[in-house]
Design a protein around this motif. Structure first.
Motif, PDB file in Angstrom:
ATOM      1  N   PRO A   6       4.956  -1.569   3.253  1.00  0.00           N
ATOM      2  CA  PRO A   6       6.042  -0.625   2.958  1.00  0.00           C
ATOM      3  C   PRO A   6       7.413  -1.246   2.706  1.00  0.00           C
ATOM      4  O   PRO A   6       8.093  -0.873   1.752  1.00  0.00           O
ATOM      5  N   GLU A  64       3.937  13.794   9.743  1.00  0.00           N
ATOM      6  CA  GLU A  64       4.855  12.686   9.515  1.00  0.00           C
ATOM      7  C   GLU A  64       4.168  11.553   8.750  1.00  0.00           C
ATOM      8  O   GLU A  64       4.733  10.982   7.813  1.00  0.00           O
ATOM      9  N   GLU A  65       2.932  11.259   9.119  1.00  0.00           N
ATOM     10  CA  GLU A  65       2.177  10.203   8.447  1.00  0.00           C
ATOM     11  C   GLU A  65       1.910  10.559   6.990  1.00  0.00           C
ATOM     12  O   GLU A  65       1.933   9.707   6.110  1.00  0.00           O
ATOM     13  N   ARG A  68       5.063  10.184   4.922  1.00  0.00           N
ATOM     14  CA  ARG A  68       5.328   8.758   4.725  1.00  0.00           C
ATOM     15  C   ARG A  68       4.379   8.176   3.679  1.00  0.00           C
ATOM     16  O   ARG A  68       4.795   7.429   2.788  1.00  0.00           O
ATOM     17  N   SER A  69       3.091   8.534   3.769  1.00  0.00           N
ATOM     18  CA  SER A  69       2.115   8.035   2.783  1.00  0.00           C
ATOM     19  C   SER A  69       2.419   8.557   1.386  1.00  0.00           C
ATOM     20  O   SER A  69       2.305   7.828   0.398  1.00  0.00           O
ATOM     21  N   ALA A  71       5.398   9.448   0.236  1.00  0.00           N
ATOM     22  CA  ALA A  71       6.595   8.770  -0.255  1.00  0.00           C
ATOM     23  C   ALA A  71       6.268   7.356  -0.723  1.00  0.00           C
ATOM     24  O   ALA A  71       6.790   6.887  -1.744  1.00  0.00           O
ATOM     25  N   LEU A  72       5.381   6.671  -0.001  1.00  0.00           N
ATOM     26  CA  LEU A  72       4.981   5.315  -0.430  1.00  0.00           C
ATOM     27  C   LEU A  72       4.211   5.347  -1.741  1.00  0.00           C
ATOM     28  O   LEU A  72       4.405   4.492  -2.609  1.00  0.00           O
TER      29      LEU A  72
END
Length: 188
Positions: A6, A64-65, A68-69, A71-72
């Motif tokens: 990341p 949340e995970e 985040r995934s 967005a990545l």
């Protein structure tokens, strides 16, 4: 971009984003404007489909995970598109197509016609650029577009083959050998 962790991914995507906007800012922002819904969809689909800790105590809250995934993944897509934009702006269409034509030389061993493939790619890219240059025709008169009158004429297309120097031939051979080794699974 796919294998980056990341932190290096964010830094490299931001660097490529800056480089792409320095190359041709108007065209790059137009590309990002067209991709905004895809990027948001990536974040939302990952946010609601990835298991993990929910942001709030609601039943339909994203995790949340997942956010985040998502967005990545969006950063990966933006980074790859920015690098492609820099490549297209730096080399130009003729040099890219000549390079693809040269790299496709081993496909002739398998019966593929690289001249036809390269010409189809050139025609597709020229036609897409002509359509993107005049989008008002598609928006205002979609029935004429369906009938085949798109109003975007494409000029004559020529495929130029650039000669390779000795080190370029060696680099192409090494690249094709590496691709062949990866495809056959040797070294894994």
């Amino acid at each position: 971009m796919h294998r980056l962790q990341p932190t290096p991914l964010v830094f490299s995507a931001l660097l490529l984003l800056v480089l792409a906007s320095l190359r041709d800012r108007r065209r790059w922002w137009r590309t990002l404007k067209r991709l905004r819904f895809l990027l948001l969809a990536l974040v939302f689909v990952y946010g609601w489909s990835t298991p993990g800790l929910r942001l709030v105590a609601w039943l339909w809250a994203p995790t949340e995970e997942g956010l985040r995934s998502g967005a990545l993944q969006a950063m990966r897509l933006v980074g790859m598109l920015a690098s492609l934009h820099c490549l297209l702006a730096g080399l130009g269409h003729e040099r890219i197509f000549a390079g693809l034509y040269t790299l496709a030389a081993p496909l002739a061993l398998f019966g593929a016609w690289r001249e036809r493939c390269a010409l189809r790619l050139v025609l597709t890219m020229d036609y897409a650029e002509a359509l993107l240059a005049a989008p008002q025709v598609l928006r205002s008169n979609w029935r004429a577009w369906l009938d085949g009158d798109d109003g975007a004429p494409v000029g004559p297309v020529r495929l130029t083959v650039l000669p390779l120097s000795g080190w370029q031939r060696g680099l192409c051979a090494a690249l094709l050998a590496a691709i062949g080794l990866i495809l056959t699974g040797v070294g894994w």
